[in-house]
Scaffold this motif. Sequence first.
Motif, PDB file in Angstrom:
ATOM      1  N   ALA A 127      -4.255  -8.533  11.172  1.00  0.00           N
ATOM      2  CA  ALA A 127      -3.171  -9.359  10.624  1.00  0.00           C
ATOM      3  C   ALA A 127      -3.728 -10.461   9.737  1.00  0.00           C
ATOM      4  O   ALA A 127      -3.205 -10.730   8.641  1.00  0.00           O
ATOM      5  N   GLU A 128      -4.790 -11.113  10.194  1.00  0.00           N
ATOM      6  CA  GLU A 128      -5.408 -12.183   9.403  1.00  0.00           C
ATOM      7  C   GLU A 128      -6.011 -11.617   8.115  1.00  0.00           C
ATOM      8  O   GLU A 128      -5.845 -12.194   7.025  1.00  0.00           O
ATOM      9  N   HIS A 129      -6.697 -10.494   8.225  1.00  0.00           N
ATOM     10  CA  HIS A 129      -7.312  -9.855   7.050  1.00  0.00           C
ATOM     11  C   HIS A 129      -6.258  -9.495   6.006  1.00  0.00           C
ATOM     12  O   HIS A 129      -6.420  -9.771   4.812  1.00  0.00           O
ATOM     13  N   GLU A 130      -5.168  -8.885   6.446  1.00  0.00           N
ATOM     14  CA  GLU A 130      -4.121  -8.462   5.504  1.00  0.00           C
ATOM     15  C   GLU A 130      -3.432  -9.666   4.867  1.00  0.00           C
ATOM     16  O   GLU A 130      -3.097  -9.638   3.679  1.00  0.00           O
ATOM     17  N   ARG A 185       2.536  -0.506   3.028  1.00  0.00           N
ATOM     18  CA  ARG A 185       1.445  -0.596   2.057  1.00  0.00           C
ATOM     19  C   ARG A 185       1.115  -2.024   1.643  1.00  0.00           C
ATOM     20  O   ARG A 185      -0.047  -2.355   1.449  1.00  0.00           O
ATOM     21  N   HIS A 186       2.106  -2.874   1.453  1.00  0.00           N
ATOM     22  CA  HIS A 186       1.819  -4.222   0.978  1.00  0.00           C
ATOM     23  C   HIS A 186       1.094  -5.011   2.065  1.00  0.00           C
ATOM     24  O   HIS A 186       1.474  -4.960   3.239  1.00  0.00           O
ATOM     25  N   PRO A 187       0.042  -5.770   1.704  1.00  0.00           N
ATOM     26  CA  PRO A 187      -0.708  -6.515   2.726  1.00  0.00           C
ATOM     27  C   PRO A 187       0.154  -7.479   3.545  1.00  0.00           C
ATOM     28  O   PRO A 187      -0.076  -7.636   4.748  1.00  0.00           O
ATOM     29  N   ALA A 188       1.150  -8.122   2.920  1.00  0.00           N
ATOM     30  CA  ALA A 188       2.006  -9.042   3.688  1.00  0.00           C
ATOM     31  C   ALA A 188       2.807  -8.281   4.733  1.00  0.00           C
ATOM     32  O   ALA A 188       2.972  -8.749   5.872  1.00  0.00           O
ATOM     33  N   ALA A 189       3.315  -7.099   4.354  1.00  0.00           N
ATOM     34  CA  ALA A 189       4.065  -6.276   5.313  1.00  0.00           C
ATOM     35  C   ALA A 189       3.144  -5.811   6.438  1.00  0.00           C
ATOM     36  O   ALA A 189       3.508  -5.870   7.621  1.00  0.00           O
ATOM     37  N   ARG A 190       1.953  -5.370   6.092  1.00  0.00           N
ATOM     38  CA  ARG A 190       1.013  -4.881   7.117  1.00  0.00           C
ATOM     39  C   ARG A 190       0.566  -6.024   8.036  1.00  0.00           C
ATOM     40  O   ARG A 190       0.368  -5.825   9.233  1.00  0.00           O
ATOM     41  N   GLY A 224      -1.780 -12.488  -1.247  1.00  0.00           N
ATOM     42  CA  GLY A 224      -1.473 -13.195  -2.482  1.00  0.00           C
ATOM     43  C   GLY A 224      -0.049 -13.723  -2.479  1.00  0.00           C
ATOM     44  O   GLY A 224       0.626 -13.788  -1.453  1.00  0.00           O
ATOM     45  N   THR A 225       0.425 -14.091  -3.663  1.00  0.00           N
ATOM     46  CA  THR A 225       1.756 -14.701  -3.761  1.00  0.00           C
ATOM     47  C   THR A 225       2.836 -13.710  -4.182  1.00  0.00           C
ATOM     48  O   THR A 225       4.024 -13.997  -4.018  1.00  0.00           O
ATOM     49  N   ASP A 226       2.468 -12.571  -4.718  1.00  0.00           N
ATOM     50  CA  ASP A 226       3.452 -11.576  -5.159  1.00  0.00           C
ATOM     51  C   ASP A 226       3.801 -10.682  -3.981  1.00  0.00           C
ATOM     52  O   ASP A 226       3.127  -9.699  -3.700  1.00  0.00           O
ATOM     53  N   ARG A 227       4.885 -11.057  -3.284  1.00  0.00           N
ATOM     54  CA  ARG A 227       5.236 -10.374  -2.041  1.00  0.00           C
ATOM     55  C   ARG A 227       6.644  -9.804  -2.115  1.00  0.00           C
ATOM     56  O   ARG A 227       7.482 -10.301  -2.873  1.00  0.00           O
ATOM     57  N   PRO A 228       6.923  -8.782  -1.306  1.00  0.00           N
ATOM     58  CA  PRO A 228       8.308  -8.296  -1.228  1.00  0.00           C
ATOM     59  C   PRO A 228       9.233  -9.426  -0.783  1.00  0.00           C
ATOM     60  O   PRO A 228       8.866 -10.272   0.044  1.00  0.00           O
ATOM     61  N   ALA A 229      10.442  -9.451  -1.335  1.00  0.00           N
ATOM     62  CA  ALA A 229      11.372 -10.550  -1.061  1.00  0.00           C
ATOM     63  C   ALA A 229      11.662 -10.711   0.421  1.00  0.00           C
ATOM     64  O   ALA A 229      11.866 -11.830   0.906  1.00  0.00           O
ATOM     65  N   TRP A 230      11.663  -9.591   1.178  1.00  0.00           N
ATOM     66  CA  TRP A 230      12.074  -9.672   2.577  1.00  0.00           C
ATOM     67  C   TRP A 230      11.018 -10.309   3.466  1.00  0.00           C
ATOM     68  O   TRP A 230      11.297 -10.673   4.605  1.00  0.00           O
ATOM     69  N   CYS A 231       9.769 -10.449   2.969  1.00  0.00           N
ATOM     70  CA  CYS A 231       8.736 -11.084   3.821  1.00  0.00           C
ATOM     71  C   CYS A 231       7.990 -12.189   3.081  1.00  0.00           C
ATOM     72  O   CYS A 231       6.827 -12.461   3.381  1.00  0.00           O
ATOM     73  N   THR A 232       8.671 -12.852   2.146  1.00  0.00           N
ATOM     74  CA  THR A 232       8.046 -13.997   1.483  1.00  0.00           C
ATOM     75  C   THR A 232       7.767 -15.136   2.460  1.00  0.00           C
ATOM     76  O   THR A 232       6.895 -15.973   2.218  1.00  0.00           O
TER      77      THR A 232
END
Length: 440
Positions: free
Chosen positions: A309-312, A275-280, A317-325
């Motif tokens: 990948a670029e869109h997501e 669900r999180h854009p950084a993960a996607r 943003g900066t608030d990301r899950p710790a495992w993919c910061t």
Amino acid sequence: MDDSDPHPLTAARGARGLSQTALAARVRQAAARHGLRSGCDRPRIRKWERGVVPDADSQLYIAEALGLPTDAVALPWPHWLHGTCDGAVLLTPHSAVPALREALTPVERRTFLTLSGAGLTALAGQWASARPAVALDAAPGPPETGENLVDVLRDSVDRLTAAGPAHEPHTTRLLTAHLHTVTDLLETGDPRPATLQRLHDLAADLAHTLAWRHFDRGTHPLAARYWMAALHNTHALGDTDRSAGLISDLAYQAAWRNDHTLAQDLLTHALTRARHPAARSLLHLRLARSLAASPTPGRTAALHALHAAEHELNRAGTDRPAWCTWMSEADLAVDTGQALLDLGDTRPAKQLLTDGEHLLPATRDKTRGIVLAYQAAHHLAHRDIEPAAHAATAALDLARRTNAPRCEQLVQRLTPAFHPYAHHHAVGRLLHLAGNTSTP
């Protein structure tokens, strides 16, 4: 295991559509194949399912009756019952400890270490269709001794993980020992939800770290088992994004080993629940890499995944899950460049690889080494010998300074192609350096 939960033997029997009577018959047949007799009957199965531990011979016959490899019983009873014939541990509300025990079983105690692609795909499919796990209530309770021990373990794990690459042989042994302790605590320790949450989180971190270390050293079956153990623990936490990320790590491993069909299957499952854009973004980027590197490249699908990948990433943003910061513009540029190289778009690919390598911070030197090895391969393919030699030398130097045998392996694979150009000064230096192999 709660009193209301079925015994693992009951669950394993039910998953195969066997009654107690039918399983008893299969156990007797297994004994007969070994030239022995077994008095197994329905009441004995019922006793085992109520907590009586079968003897060692009976466990071997049970494994055969359930279609499991007999070396599965290297794990303690009843943990090995969670396994499948494909080598994976079934994902259940209580599979975290069996998955950890499976990863921690010493190799010398098993003859069966292979994990099939079908097993991994089935596990990812099971996760994709599973009912979301109920997140553990992290509300703190009264302090207890167990909490103090978890604090000590967490502090030690953080320090060991942060130690420099030169210490990895030692820290890996210590991290493995810590995972044994965490697994024991999950099985027998403080049952409060807040403590369990912290233990599952610590187990996932440890297994994840150990997975990458074994992957870097080429012990792929063991790395996969650690990634799976981490997945079982993140699933217990109800953390779907992190679980999707772990499945994508398994896909990355598959792509590294040129099994792009498996990689794409795993990533497709992972994307259904991330669900999180950084993960996607990370998942789409890895999918694009695999599609582009396939024997029959899926150009349109790869370009679509790169766009996603670029869109997501732009949405992350900066608030990301710790495992993919760590996921950044540098990673997007590097992996897009490599995908475009595989698709034959060399001009933009070269620029993206250069830009990405410059954007990487010093803390990502292992990744930088991989990028330089890719650049060396690109230059070499276009007979740009001097730039290829300089990039390969820089990659090899980084690989040895950061204790990254996987990166060194990439460079060593390139060295035969450099031999016809040994008269070049830069190539001679590279070949000399490559011949002085390091010990991981």
